[in-house]
Design an enzyme around this catalytic site. Structure first.
Site, short mmCIF file in Angstrom:
data_model
loop_
_atom_site.label_atom_id
_atom_site.label_comp_id
_atom_site.label_asym_id
_atom_site.label_seq_id
_atom_site.Cartn_x
_atom_site.Cartn_y
_atom_site.Cartn_z
N HIS A 137 5.31 -19.42 -26.80
CA HIS A 137 5.69 -18.32 -25.93
C HIS A 137 5.81 -18.83 -24.50
O HIS A 137 5.41 -19.94 -24.19
CB HIS A 137 4.64 -17.21 -25.98
CG HIS A 137 3.37 -17.61 -25.31
ND1 HIS A 137 2.45 -18.44 -25.89
CD2 HIS A 137 2.87 -17.31 -24.09
CE1 HIS A 137 1.42 -18.63 -25.06
NE2 HIS A 137 1.67 -17.95 -23.96
N ALA A 160 4.68 -40.60 -29.45
CA ALA A 160 3.72 -40.15 -28.45
C ALA A 160 4.40 -39.78 -27.14
O ALA A 160 5.35 -40.44 -26.71
CB ALA A 160 2.69 -41.26 -28.21
N ARG A 201 14.72 -37.43 -28.60
CA ARG A 201 16.03 -37.74 -29.20
C ARG A 201 15.81 -38.71 -30.36
O ARG A 201 14.84 -39.47 -30.37
CB ARG A 201 16.98 -38.32 -28.17
CG ARG A 201 16.48 -39.58 -27.53
CD ARG A 201 17.43 -40.14 -26.49
NE ARG A 201 16.89 -41.20 -25.71
CZ ARG A 201 16.40 -42.36 -26.14
NH1 ARG A 201 16.36 -42.62 -27.42
NH2 ARG A 201 15.94 -43.27 -25.32
#
Length: 173
Positions: free
Chosen positions: A71, A121, A141
């Site tokens: 949220h 990480a 990516r």
């Protein structure tokens, strides 16, 4: 004096369980997340604010300090700008089978991490992670496949002896 809610007490209890295996059993037994499949290792001691918006399938490793953001509170600032009332937004996160999530990663809502994926990480995952992929970076990516990662990992030298580990470290330079 503030009265603690049941959820706050559960969060405190989870934080205080030092042993991650015990913490994982507690998370599953008390159904903290929407779903927590078999062989899920959840190392973070801080539970996301909306854990019922998160599903973990099977054979998943979530390492330390991974943050799940389901949220935002951006509407609070926007609603102070004028007469338009902006809604509170929340969205789900789903982690499929055979996934590894590296430490200090942030995963934003509305994301599905596909089966057989590795999230490196420190990554920030802002969109779906394809099946059989390795993703890194901010934003995350794709840099390779899960199968390529396994092949590289299989050939890594390792030793539990500290001095030998240092020798391997310098050998690789």
């Amino acid at each position: 004096m503030k009265i603690w809610t049941k959820n706050q007490l559960k969060r405190l209890r989870i934080y205080l369980i030092i042993n991650s295996d015990k913490r994982n059993r507690y998370l599953k037994k008390h159904e903290i997340f929407k779903e927590m499949g078999e062989n899920v290792f959840f190392q973070p001691r801080v539970i996301p604010s909306d854990p019922k918006l998160i599903k973990f399938h099977n054979n998943i490793v979530v390492t330390s300090n991974v943050t799940f953001v389901c949220h935002d509170v951006f509407h609070l600032g926007l609603n102070r700008l004028g007469s338009t009332q902006y809604p509170y937004l929340q969205s789900c996160i789903e982690v499929m089978d055979d996934v590894f999530i590296g430490c200090n990663t942030t995963i934003l809502g509305g994301v599905r991490i596909g089966p057989r994926a590795v999230v490196g990480a420190g990554s920030v995952v802002t969109k779906d992670v394809p099946e059989n992929s390795v993703v890194v970076g901010n934003p995350a990516r794709v840099i390779g496949t899960f199968d390529e990662f396994l092949e590289k990992r299989k050939n890594k030298k390792t030793d539990l002896d500290i001095e030998k580990s240092w020798a391997l470290f310098y050998e690789e330079r």
